[in-house]
Motif scaffolding. Structure first.
Motif, mmCIF file in Angstrom:
data_model
loop_
_atom_site.group_PDB
_atom_site.id
_atom_site.type_symbol
_atom_site.label_atom_id
_atom_site.label_comp_id
_atom_site.label_asym_id
_atom_site.label_seq_id
_atom_site.Cartn_x
_atom_site.Cartn_y
_atom_site.Cartn_z
ATOM 1 N N GLU A 137 -10.950 -1.694 -4.538
ATOM 2 C CA GLU A 137 -10.878 -2.203 -3.468
ATOM 3 C C GLU A 137 -9.971 -3.630 -3.440
ATOM 4 N N GLN A 138 -9.933 -4.193 -5.097
ATOM 5 C CA GLN A 138 -9.466 -5.146 -5.480
ATOM 6 C C GLN A 138 -7.398 -4.624 -5.694
ATOM 7 N N HIS A 139 -7.059 -3.420 -5.333
ATOM 8 C CA HIS A 139 -5.641 -3.219 -5.205
ATOM 9 C C HIS A 139 -5.326 -2.691 -4.107
ATOM 10 N N VAL A 140 -5.711 -2.611 -2.710
ATOM 11 C CA VAL A 140 -5.013 -3.441 -1.863
ATOM 12 C C VAL A 140 -4.055 -3.509 -1.073
ATOM 13 N N LYS A 141 -3.662 -4.179 -1.541
ATOM 14 C CA LYS A 141 -2.308 -4.661 -1.077
ATOM 15 C C LYS A 141 -0.946 -3.707 -2.167
ATOM 16 N N LEU A 142 -1.735 -3.723 -3.485
ATOM 17 C CA LEU A 142 -1.010 -2.305 -4.526
ATOM 18 C C LEU A 142 -0.119 -0.784 -3.128
ATOM 19 N N TYR A 143 -1.656 -0.999 -2.916
ATOM 20 C CA TYR A 143 -1.731 1.131 -2.459
ATOM 21 C C TYR A 143 -0.949 1.001 -0.705
ATOM 22 N N GLN A 144 -1.008 -0.355 -0.469
ATOM 23 C CA GLN A 144 -0.589 -0.202 0.909
ATOM 24 C C GLN A 144 1.432 -0.535 1.131
ATOM 25 N N ASP A 145 1.237 -1.025 -0.217
ATOM 26 C CA ASP A 145 3.476 -0.956 -0.541
ATOM 27 C C ASP A 145 3.749 0.245 -0.680
ATOM 28 N N GLN A 146 2.159 1.224 -2.434
ATOM 29 C CA GLN A 146 3.238 2.112 -2.598
ATOM 30 C C GLN A 146 3.245 3.346 -1.040
ATOM 31 N N LEU A 147 2.238 3.296 -0.621
ATOM 32 C CA LEU A 147 1.984 4.461 1.171
ATOM 33 C C LEU A 147 2.707 4.716 1.866
ATOM 34 N N SER B 32 7.575 16.098 8.199
ATOM 35 C CA SER B 32 6.472 16.449 7.014
ATOM 36 C C SER B 32 4.692 15.949 7.106
ATOM 37 N N MET B 33 4.126 16.388 6.740
ATOM 38 C CA MET B 33 2.821 16.271 7.591
ATOM 39 C C MET B 33 2.082 15.367 5.857
ATOM 40 N N PHE B 34 1.041 14.685 6.330
ATOM 41 C CA PHE B 34 0.430 13.654 5.263
ATOM 42 C C PHE B 34 -0.999 13.710 5.536
ATOM 43 N N ILE B 35 -1.626 14.728 5.368
ATOM 44 C CA ILE B 35 -3.100 14.302 5.698
ATOM 45 C C ILE B 35 -4.158 13.623 4.307
ATOM 46 N N PHE B 36 -5.342 12.731 5.251
ATOM 47 C CA PHE B 36 -5.720 11.898 4.116
ATOM 48 C C PHE B 36 -7.195 12.131 4.305
ATOM 49 N N ILE C 142 5.815 7.717 1.886
ATOM 50 C CA ILE C 142 5.966 7.921 3.607
ATOM 51 C C ILE C 142 7.465 7.995 3.792
ATOM 52 N N ARG C 143 7.858 6.619 3.718
ATOM 53 C CA ARG C 143 9.355 6.692 4.242
ATOM 54 C C ARG C 143 9.997 7.288 3.382
ATOM 55 N N GLY C 144 10.258 7.463 1.885
ATOM 56 C CA GLY C 144 10.328 8.734 0.966
ATOM 57 C C GLY C 144 10.629 10.123 1.677
ATOM 58 N N ASN C 145 9.743 9.955 1.586
ATOM 59 C CA ASN C 145 8.843 11.694 1.966
ATOM 60 C C ASN C 145 9.466 12.210 3.626
ATOM 61 N N ALA D 6 -1.446 -0.284 6.636
ATOM 62 C CA ALA D 6 0.639 -0.011 5.891
ATOM 63 C C ALA D 6 0.870 0.830 7.334
ATOM 64 N N ILE D 7 0.833 2.050 7.589
ATOM 65 C CA ILE D 7 1.845 2.647 7.816
ATOM 66 C C ILE D 7 1.556 2.725 9.614
ATOM 67 N N LYS D 8 1.037 1.821 9.504
ATOM 68 C CA LYS D 8 0.669 1.347 11.309
ATOM 69 C C LYS D 8 1.996 1.570 11.587
ATOM 70 N N PRO D 9 2.961 1.204 11.998
ATOM 71 C CA PRO D 9 4.359 1.182 11.785
ATOM 72 C C PRO D 9 5.219 1.922 12.194
#
Length: 336
Positions: A148-158, A172-176, A162-165, A189-192
């Motif tokens: 939970e303490q790494h939420v900001k890092l996860y947002q940036d990585q995500l 591309s297809m993304f499954i969560f 996604i942008r790269g792929n 983080a991926i709302k836009p």
């Protein structure tokens, strides 16, 4: 056809026409023209072979809606709503050449009702290598976003992932998976990327597909299914309108959901909330039969019945629904 292929094809046609024009005057020039055409044709054949062996991003690949519908009807048990909505959503999206946003589906229901199985079937119908495709990406909340303490890092990585792929492959297809265990805020983080933008920093996300899998809302789905059962109505009478609004509101207000107070719901960026109904005794038996066939074994109805009767059912008094769906069918079948 990829842009390089169109250019090469156009060049090949031009050379053939040029060869015909000089045929009566210069046999040597004709030979050169034909040789160049042969080289380009070989290049195109090589490109096709390369894509067959390595996998290239599909360009405007049509969806065989009939095949998808048939596969879901034959392999997914007790989920008339999920089958209907998924086929219509995917068919409409892939047939729309000017989609205004990516397709975003949120699948809800208890474990063992078929959510992961459906995402696998969808992946296989959109990409030849299914979940193993370079263009299908699976995220598991407890594995990829555990702290939970790494939420900001996860947002940036995500966002970067996604942008790269999508830059590499628009479709591309993304499954969560395990969205109910995702820390609130991560998915926003991926709302836009899910919004109605033509491009973001030069990248269009309008051909991409996002699928969320969650146990959240399972209680709401079961409550509605029970109300229908107790009223003497068939489960097939349950329609999307009976559950979709309840699900969206319930998940939005569920603090144990990765979509808790999410802008994805608030801004109506999730196209469909798809309920997976709890499975009944008859559906469990269907799962056992399907597993036996998948193992190459003859279907033994005595074993089918014994495995189904080993499962536990709820509510306590009526015992209508399997509390694990079909999730433990494989392991239980190993004992028979």
């Amino acid at each position: 056809m990829p842009r390089a292929g169109r250019l090469a094809g156009g060049a090949a046609l031009w050379l053939l026409l040029a060869a015909q024009a000089v045929a009566a005057l210069d046999p040597i020039t004709v030979g050169i023209a034909i040789g160049a055409t042969t080289a380009l044709t070989s290049y195109l054949s090589y490109t096709d072979l390369y894509c067959r062996l390595v996998e290239c991003c599909p360009k405007e690949q049509p969806l065989n809606a009939s095949a998808l519908k048939l596969e879901l009807e034959e392999k997914l048990f007790g989920q008339h709503l999920a089958t209907e909505v998924i086929v219509k959503a995917l068919t409409g999206f892939r047939n729309n050449k000017n989609s205004k946003k990516p397709l975003t589906l949120s699948l809800h229901g208890w474990a063992g009702t078929g959510k992961n199985f459906v995402s696998q079937i969808v992946a296989e119908n959109l990409h030849s290598k299914g979940l193993k495709s370079n263009f299908v990406h699976l995220f598991v909340s407890t594995l990829h976003f555990p702290h939970e303490q790494h939420v900001k890092l996860y947002q940036d990585q995500l966002r970067r992932w996604i942008r790269g792929n999508v830059s590499a492959c628009a479709s591309s297809m993304f499954i969560f998976d395990e969205m109910d265990k995702l820390h609130p805020g991560v998915i926003d983080a991926i709302k836009p990327f899910l919004d109605y933008y033509e491009q973001i920093d030069g990248v269009s996300y309008r051909k991409a597909i996002f699928i969320f899998l969650s146990n959240a809302g399972g209680d709401l789905i079961t409550k509605t299914a029970l109300e229908f059962w107790r009223a003497g109505r068939k489960r097939e009478d349950i329609q999307l309108k009976d559950l979709e609004h309840i699900l969206s509101v319930g998940v939005f207000n569920n603090k144990h959901s990765g979509l808790w107070h999410s802008g994805l719901i608030d801004k109506n960026l999730i196209d469909y909330f798809i309920p997976f109904l709890p499975l009944e005794y008859a559906h469990v038996k269907m799962c056992v039969r399907a597993e036996m066939k998948a193992r190459g074994s003859a279907v033994d109805e005595d074993i089918v019945t014994r495995v189904a009767e080993e499962m536990t059912f709820f509510p306590k008094d009526e015992k209508i629904y399997s509390d694990k769906g079909c999730k433990t069918v494989q392991s239980r079948l190993d004992f028979h």
